[in-house]
Design a protein around this motif. Structure first.
Motif, mmCIF file in Angstrom:
data_model
loop_
_atom_site.group_PDB
_atom_site.id
_atom_site.type_symbol
_atom_site.label_atom_id
_atom_site.label_comp_id
_atom_site.label_asym_id
_atom_site.label_seq_id
_atom_site.Cartn_x
_atom_site.Cartn_y
_atom_site.Cartn_z
ATOM 1 N N MET A 158 -4.320 -11.571 32.893
ATOM 2 C CA MET A 158 -4.988 -12.766 33.388
ATOM 3 C C MET A 158 -4.633 -13.949 32.512
ATOM 4 O O MET A 158 -4.598 -13.845 31.294
ATOM 5 C CB MET A 158 -6.501 -12.550 33.406
ATOM 6 N N LYS A 159 -4.380 -15.055 33.143
ATOM 7 C CA LYS A 159 -3.834 -16.206 32.433
ATOM 8 C C LYS A 159 -4.940 -17.064 31.825
ATOM 9 O O LYS A 159 -5.042 -18.249 32.074
ATOM 10 C CB LYS A 159 -2.978 -17.030 33.390
ATOM 11 N N THR B 98 1.467 -0.936 38.165
ATOM 12 C CA THR B 98 1.618 -1.894 39.257
ATOM 13 C C THR B 98 0.274 -2.472 39.670
ATOM 14 O O THR B 98 0.137 -3.686 39.877
ATOM 15 C CB THR B 98 2.285 -1.225 40.473
ATOM 16 N N SER C 149 -1.067 -4.803 36.745
ATOM 17 C CA SER C 149 -0.330 -6.072 36.651
ATOM 18 C C SER C 149 -0.624 -6.967 37.852
ATOM 19 O O SER C 149 -0.677 -8.202 37.716
ATOM 20 C CB SER C 149 1.169 -5.801 36.544
ATOM 21 N N SER C 150 -0.850 -6.377 39.025
ATOM 22 C CA SER C 150 -1.171 -7.166 40.215
ATOM 23 C C SER C 150 -2.536 -7.843 40.069
ATOM 24 O O SER C 150 -2.699 -9.010 40.439
ATOM 25 C CB SER C 150 -1.162 -6.284 41.467
ATOM 26 N N GLU D 125 -3.959 -8.545 37.183
ATOM 27 C CA GLU D 125 -3.790 -9.567 36.144
ATOM 28 C C GLU D 125 -3.225 -10.847 36.739
ATOM 29 O O GLU D 125 -3.632 -11.954 36.362
ATOM 30 C CB GLU D 125 -2.860 -9.051 35.044
ATOM 31 N N GLU D 126 -2.294 -10.705 37.665
ATOM 32 C CA GLU D 126 -1.664 -11.865 38.291
ATOM 33 C C GLU D 126 -2.615 -12.547 39.271
ATOM 34 O O GLU D 126 -2.659 -13.776 39.344
ATOM 35 C CB GLU D 126 -0.390 -11.416 39.018
ATOM 36 N N GLU D 127 -3.378 -11.755 40.000
ATOM 37 C CA GLU D 127 -4.320 -12.293 40.989
ATOM 38 C C GLU D 127 -5.644 -11.531 40.856
ATOM 39 O O GLU D 127 -5.872 -10.539 41.550
ATOM 40 C CB GLU D 127 -3.751 -12.147 42.402
ATOM 41 N N SER E 128 -1.757 -8.704 51.623
ATOM 42 C CA SER E 128 -0.431 -9.309 51.480
ATOM 43 C C SER E 128 0.436 -9.014 52.696
ATOM 44 O O SER E 128 1.189 -9.878 53.166
ATOM 45 C CB SER E 128 0.260 -8.781 50.215
#
Length: 241
Positions: free
Chosen positions: A1-2, A112, A115-116, A118-120, A187
């Motif tokens: 997460m950013k 996977t 990381s998904s 974390e990204e969203e 998605s």
């Protein structure tokens, strides 16, 4: 997460503010050195905290999450990474190629999903079962299976039990794959919408192109009709001559 992005923005704003406060204090007000440093630190803090709060708030609005939701998802990701570290450390106990392939496949699916999210982060809600139970169950089962598998002198019943445990691990792999598929469902729906839009735009372009061809064809026919009387007039003039 950013989450570090808001800290970076706040630091970019706060560092110049703190330096400016320190320079003004030391050169303009001519206060004691210790007080100059404290004023500089105070200027940094007074700029950093509001900037970080505003940047973080905008980040949450973009993610469509509340502060408590963001914090909870971040904690769940931290726990998930602890499980993945345990999973990686169990590699040294692998004793067969078929087990290696299965465990590497499970680890790839796990990475996977994490990381998904974390990204969203909002995707967390479509795979809550993965974070709450499936991941921990998979890691615990793999650890116990690999530990017992390498033990010598196993009885027939113990070998049968290990075989049944391996079958349950394959079922766990299918469950994790199902978690991943469920997470990607939205998605794929978005992809279908984009595909339909492309198809619709293509059909519209073909219709416009056909209409333009018809228009040009009619204009060409009209031009040919206009040119025929001129040719007849020229022939009449030649006859009179």
């Amino acid at each position: 997460m950013k989450s570090n992005f808001s800290h970076f923005i706040a630091s970019v704003i706060a560092v110049p503010a703190g330096l400016t406060a320190w320079i003004l204090s030391s050169n303009v007000f001519d206060i004691h050195m210790f007080l100059d440093v404290m004023i500089g630190i105070g200027g940094f803090g007074a700029s950093y905290l509001p900037a970080q709060h505003i940047s973080h708030k905008k980040h949450l609005e973009k993610l469509k999450l509340t502060k408590s939701e963001y914090k909870y998802i971040k904690e769940q990701l931290a726990h998930a990474k602890e499980h993945t570290n345990r999973l990686r450390s169990s590699y040294i106990n692998i004793r067969s190629i078929k087990d290696a392939k299965m465990i590497f496949d499970i680890n790839r699916i796990v990475k996977t999903i994490i990381s998904s999210v974390e990204e969203e982060p909002k995707q967390f809600y479509s795979v809550q079962q993965f974070f709450h139970s499936n991941l921990e169950t998979a890691v615990n089962t793999i650890e116990k299976y690999l530990y017992l598998y390498k033990m010598p002198g196993k009885s027939k019943d113990e070998r049968i039990q290990l075989h049944e445990t391996r079958l349950s691990m394959l079922e766990l792999k299918r469950t994790l794959t199902s978690n991943l598929s469920h997470m990607n469902q939205s998605s794929y729906q978005d992809l279908n919408v984009e595909r339909d839009l492309i198809k619709m735009n293509s059909q519209r372009a073909k219709k416009r192109h056909a209409a333009l061809d018809n228009k040009l064809g009619k204009e060409k026919v009209n031009l040919n009709k206009k040119r025929k009387p001129e040719k007849e007039k020229v022939h009449r003039g030649e006859e009179n001559g």
